[in-house]
Design a protein around this motif. Structure first.
Motif, PDB file in Angstrom:
ATOM      1  N   ARG A 124      49.974  88.479  75.569  1.00 31.02           N
ATOM      2  CA  ARG A 124      51.418  89.152  75.165  1.00 31.02           C
ATOM      3  C   ARG A 124      51.464  90.963  74.711  1.00 31.02           C
ATOM      4  O   ARG A 124      51.758  91.678  74.634  1.00 31.02           O
ATOM      5  N   ALA A 125      49.731  90.484  73.315  1.00 33.31           N
ATOM      6  CA  ALA A 125      50.021  91.799  72.172  1.00 33.31           C
ATOM      7  C   ALA A 125      49.152  93.390  73.151  1.00 33.31           C
ATOM      8  O   ALA A 125      50.468  94.132  73.415  1.00 33.31           O
ATOM      9  N   ILE A 126      48.855  93.093  74.178  1.00 31.13           N
ATOM     10  CA  ILE A 126      48.153  93.846  74.717  1.00 31.13           C
ATOM     11  C   ILE A 126      49.598  94.151  76.018  1.00 31.13           C
ATOM     12  O   ILE A 126      49.750  95.709  75.907  1.00 31.13           O
ATOM     13  N   SER A 127      50.401  93.774  76.709  1.00 33.83           N
ATOM     14  CA  SER A 127      50.962  94.126  77.211  1.00 33.83           C
ATOM     15  C   SER A 127      51.977  94.724  77.050  1.00 33.83           C
ATOM     16  O   SER A 127      52.277  95.788  76.980  1.00 33.83           O
ATOM     17  N   ARG A 128      52.089  94.783  75.336  1.00 29.13           N
ATOM     18  CA  ARG A 128      53.732  95.213  75.150  1.00 29.13           C
ATOM     19  C   ARG A 128      52.675  96.553  74.710  1.00 29.13           C
ATOM     20  O   ARG A 128      53.615  97.071  74.396  1.00 29.13           O
ATOM     21  N   PHE A 129      51.363  97.076  74.220  1.00 29.41           N
ATOM     22  CA  PHE A 129      51.308  98.304  74.093  1.00 29.41           C
ATOM     23  C   PHE A 129      50.800  99.073  75.224  1.00 29.41           C
ATOM     24  O   PHE A 129      51.543 100.119  75.583  1.00 29.41           O
ATOM     25  N   GLY A 171      52.037  89.957  81.720  1.00 27.94           N
ATOM     26  CA  GLY A 171      51.351  89.610  80.544  1.00 27.94           C
ATOM     27  C   GLY A 171      51.667  87.881  79.727  1.00 27.94           C
ATOM     28  O   GLY A 171      51.495  87.393  79.530  1.00 27.94           O
ATOM     29  N   TRP A 172      52.943  88.040  79.899  1.00 29.25           N
ATOM     30  CA  TRP A 172      53.951  86.700  79.367  1.00 29.25           C
ATOM     31  C   TRP A 172      53.499  85.332  80.592  1.00 29.25           C
ATOM     32  O   TRP A 172      52.608  84.643  79.489  1.00 29.25           O
ATOM     33  N   SER A 173      53.527  85.718  81.586  1.00 32.30           N
ATOM     34  CA  SER A 173      53.151  84.561  82.870  1.00 32.30           C
ATOM     35  C   SER A 173      51.304  84.413  82.413  1.00 32.30           C
ATOM     36  O   SER A 173      50.662  82.978  82.931  1.00 32.30           O
ATOM     37  N   SER A 174      50.696  85.214  82.106  1.00 29.48           N
ATOM     38  CA  SER A 174      49.104  85.110  82.405  1.00 29.48           C
ATOM     39  C   SER A 174      48.740  84.230  80.498  1.00 29.48           C
ATOM     40  O   SER A 174      48.083  83.353  81.011  1.00 29.48           O
ATOM     41  N   SER A 226      47.403  96.344  85.832  1.00 26.61           N
ATOM     42  CA  SER A 226      46.473  96.573  84.627  1.00 26.61           C
ATOM     43  C   SER A 226      46.574  95.243  83.514  1.00 26.61           C
ATOM     44  O   SER A 226      45.848  95.575  81.981  1.00 26.61           O
ATOM     45  N   ALA A 227      47.872  94.802  83.035  1.00 23.65           N
ATOM     46  CA  ALA A 227      48.130  93.963  82.096  1.00 23.65           C
ATOM     47  C   ALA A 227      47.053  92.540  81.828  1.00 23.65           C
ATOM     48  O   ALA A 227      46.472  92.235  81.143  1.00 23.65           O
TER      49      ALA A 227
END
Length: 428
Positions: free
Chosen positions: A143-148, A300-303, A351-352
């Motif tokens: 989630r952190a990576i997908s949010r940035f 990101g959330w689902s992963s 990418s996420a």
């Protein structure tokens, strides 16, 4: 029912997320914007400077050669100097170089400018991945990576929204519209660098805005998660020879290069395929940024929720291949627009998921160098594909040949991911 420990964990993660991620997001937004904004400048810049598609494609791709060469040295320096100072240094350098691109007049000046821009930006993205690994436990890292990383599609929103206005400044102060665009979109990186220096702490121990218990818990939690991954290599560079790392390099090469080949010419491709005006194409690209952001956030959330990385990577790779096939072989404007919006959601979903894999394959001590190598070596494709794309455009007079080959590359990447998933499951 949530326990007090759960509430403590969520409050700590919430605190670091709100303090760090918006700032990092803005930094990466500026980075991505300066990397690809020549796609909007290209139609008028190429016409005024006499650049062919081959010249433009070769110069556009040169960014990724210097970027690839300096990824690992840059991240070795980051680990030694500290993220705050090194990321700020990168931003100041690339912002100034991005603005200087407005001065190019000849093909060789264009080549030099793009090469220097890649050298200046090298290390920023993998440095941020490494930095987030110091702050976010494994269960929260996706989630952190997908949010940035959501800054990348949001950069398309910003560029699509402002490109028309900046290009409309043509003639002001003796500058062309494409020069105004490059200058205005390069300046934010320099400004943000000083914000990084002021507000970005290197490690949880330096975060005065966290309580002592939060700092201790966070460092212990991150260390425990890291210890469960693998024993550290005696040499960070030895991690690069692992088959799984080599597989990720190939995947990055096969999906990133074709995407940049397309996106550096996307405004022109979409305009020709849909008969939209330049400003309408800008709005379409902005809409693609929104669908990309949604695709990235969902992946990101689902992963994280399913604790699964590889299918979350393979499925959008296949779907992106289908989208490019639709753009290439179904020329109806409505289909092209829908396929473009769906492709952006798929690409940023890829990418996420992609950048979650290295942290589960190698020990954190090797993550900075490993991510730099995967990103840098994979970026070689971002030189090769745009260059060949430009050559194909000059030889055939259109984009169809280049577009028709993109699905094959994405499908090849998906097959490697599925093979890597099978190997990892057997090893586990």
């Amino acid at each position: 029912m949530a326990t007090s420990d759960d509430a403590f964990e969520r409050s700590t993660i919430r605190a670091i997320s709100w303090r760090l991620l918006p700032l990092i997001l803005l930094g990466y937004l500026a980075s991505y914007m300066d990397r690809v904004n020549i796609g909007f400048a290209a139609p008028t810049m190429n016409a005024q400077l006499g650049f062919t598609a081959s010249i433009y494609g070769f110069g556009g791709g040169l960014f990724f050669i210097s970027y690839a060469l300096l990824e690992i040295p840059s991240n070795l320096a980051l680990a030694r100097v500290g993220a705050r100072r090194w990321l700020a240094r990168i931003m100041i350098t690339w912002g100034l170089v991005a603005m200087s691109m407005a001065l190019v007049r000849t093909p060789w000046q264009f080549y030099l400018g793009r090469f220097l821009l890649g050298a200046a930006e090298a290390g920023f993205f993998p440095g941020v991945i490494y930095y987030l690994g110091l702050w976010f436990p494994q269960a929260w890292r996706g989630r952190a990576i997908s949010r940035f990383y959501i800054a990348a599609p949001l950069a398309s929103v910003v560029m699509g929204a402002v490109a028309g206005s900046l290009l409309g400044l043509d003639g002001r102060l003796g500058l062309h519209g494409w020069q105004w665009l490059l200058i205005a979109e390069g300046a934010p990186a320099v400004i943000l660098a000083f914000v990084f220096l002021r507000f970005l702490p290197d490690r949880p121990a330096d975060a005065a805005w966290l309580g002592p218990e939060q700092r201790a818990w966070l460092e212990a939690k991150v260390a425990a998660g890291n210890a469960a991954i693998a024993a550290p290599d005696h040499s960070q560079l030895r991690a690069l020879l692992r088959p799984a790392v080599i597989a990720l390099v190939l995947v990055n090469f096969l999906y990133l290069g074709p995407y940049y080949a397309f996106t550096l010419s996307a405004p022109t491709v979409l305009k020709e395929a849909t008969d939209l005006s330049a400003s309408q194409v800008g709005y379409l690209i902005a809409a693609g940024g929104i669908t990309g952001a949604l695709g990235m956030a969902f992946t990101g959330w689902s992963s994280d929720r399913r604790s699964e990385r590889y299918l979350h990577l393979a499925i959008p790779l296949v779907l992106a291949a289908a989208c490019f096939a639709a753009i290439a072989f179904v020329p109806a404007p409505g289909v092209v627009m829908a396929a473009y919006l769906a492709m952006m959601a798929c690409y940023f979903g890829i990418s996420a998921a992609f950048w979650l894999a290295p942290g589960e394959i190698v020990h954190p001590r090797a993550v900075a160098v490993t991510v730099a190598a995967i990103n840098g070596l994979g970026q070689v494709g971002s030189f090769v594909f745009p260059w060949l794309w430009g050559v194909a455009k000059d030889r055939t007079g259109g984009f169809h040949l280049g577009l028709s080959l993109l699905p094959l590359s994405f499908l090849a990447a998906a097959s490697i991911v599925l093979g890597l998933r099978h190997a990892q499951r057997r090893a586990g």
